[in-house]
Design an enzyme around this catalytic site. Structure first.
Site, mmCIF file in Angstrom:
data_model
loop_
_atom_site.group_PDB
_atom_site.id
_atom_site.type_symbol
_atom_site.label_atom_id
_atom_site.label_comp_id
_atom_site.label_asym_id
_atom_site.label_seq_id
_atom_site.Cartn_x
_atom_site.Cartn_y
_atom_site.Cartn_z
ATOM 1 N N GLY A 175 60.519 10.379 26.482
ATOM 2 C CA GLY A 175 59.703 10.807 27.607
ATOM 3 C C GLY A 175 58.586 9.853 27.957
ATOM 4 N N ASP A 218 61.950 3.428 37.675
ATOM 5 C CA ASP A 218 61.545 3.442 39.085
ATOM 6 C C ASP A 218 61.461 4.876 39.607
ATOM 7 O OD1 ASP A 218 61.730 0.681 38.834
ATOM 8 O OD2 ASP A 218 63.822 0.677 39.490
ATOM 9 N N GLY A 235 61.288 5.851 26.800
ATOM 10 C CA GLY A 235 62.735 6.005 26.778
ATOM 11 C C GLY A 235 63.128 7.463 26.641
#
Length: 320
Positions: A233, A260, A230
């Site tokens: 990193g 993605d 998140g």
């Protein structure tokens, strides 16, 4: 060419509202629709980075028709400076069922997003066989493949393991990005990379301590594990070393598609032969720039270019 597989494609609808209030009616201030599903999001970012990309998976019904029309009509994304525009080719397999929709409602006052995801069409045994044939043909020309997202109804839980084994037999590096039992089965087929988020990693290993869980996931079969943490990193545990990459500051925005974009960064870096630190810098910068974008599954190019040199990298000592 980079191949992305999205077994459960979607038509992504994004609605912006001035403020999201439970139990109230809302006027939509802005709306967009675009081809979606994790692998299609990955492909769109890869194309913008200058990589020729082919998408396969399933699409069907009225929603699938709209998805494919939008995919064919998409404007050419401005490539990264120094690269040429790259084509994005539709090699989806048509199914009788109706492609799902996903709805993201963005609260413009806070930047928070509420996501609603339909389950997807029922895929028959014959349709799965057709997909396998298409996939084998496409692997012959692929430099890397990404297997992304949930399974639609009718597809067996070991489907990704089957696709991983085919890619490995063809000598094509394969990245698996899914969750739950499909991830558990798929990792046993020894993909080159997996990219779980913190919750998916905890579900797989039973641990919420990132380093322990990531190492455990690698012992289960993946050659390399890149964990999305998140706003903190990414953590990469690979045969070449262990690194953690973090954005320069936390950002607020729409996280849809951020993972993605990270996959696109990792795959493009692999194909280009970048070092692991540079792959992670790209993945984290793209992911963060996607959070800052106003549209689900897109990334803010100016933010990406500004963030890329500022992503911090820390190398960890291997386990004793």
């Amino acid at each position: 060419m980079i191949l992305t597989v999205t077994l459960n494609t979607a038509l992504d609808l994004t609605y912006g509202v001035p403020e999201l209030v439970p139990h109230a009616s809302h006027r939509v201030s802005d709306m967009s629709e675009r081809p979606g599903g994790k692998g299609l999001n990955v492909a769109r970012v890869l194309s913008a980075l200058g990589h020729e990309t082919v998408v396969t998976g399933f699409a069907g019904g009225a929603t699938g028709t709209v998805l494919r029309e939008l995919l064919a009509a998409r404007p050419a994304d401005a490539p990264t400076p120094g690269t040429a525009p790259a084509p994005l080719t539709d090699a989806l397999v048509t199914v009788a069922g109706n492609t799902r929709r996903t709805i993201a409602v963005v609260d413009r006052a806070t930047g928070d997003t509420t996501q609603l995801n339909e389950p997807g069409p029922l895929v028959t045994a014959d349709e799965w066989t057709a997909l396998l044939g298409r996939y084998e043909e496409l692997l012959a020309g692929a430099d890397a493949v990404a297997l992304c997202g949930s399974l639609p109804p009718g597809i067996h839980v070991g489907a990704y393991a089957e696709l991983v084994r085919s890619a490995r037999a063809a000598g094509v590096p394969v990245l698996l990005d899914t969750s739950g039992e499909p991830l558990r089965r798929g990792i046993a087929a020894r993909p080159d990379l997996i990219k779980p988020n913190a919750d998916e990693l905890a579900q797989l290993t039973g641990s919420r301590e990132p380093m322990r869980a990531t190492r455990d996931a690698r012992r289960r079969g993946a050659h390399g594990v890149i964990a999305s943490l998140g706003p903190d990193g990414m953590l990469a545990v690979t045969p070449d070393g262990i690194w953690q990459a973090a954005p320069p500051a936390r950002v607020l925005g729409n996280p849809t598609g951020a993972g993605d974009s990270a996959v696109a960064g990792l795959l493009s870096g692999l194909v280009e032969g970048l070092s692991w630190p540079d792959r992670l810098r790209r993945a984290v910068a793209l992911s963060t720039a996607t959070v800052l974008s106003s549209t689900a599954g897109d990334f803010d190019r100016a933010a990406y270019e500004e963030l890329l040199p500022r992503v911090g990298i820390e190398e960890h000592a291997p386990a004793a």
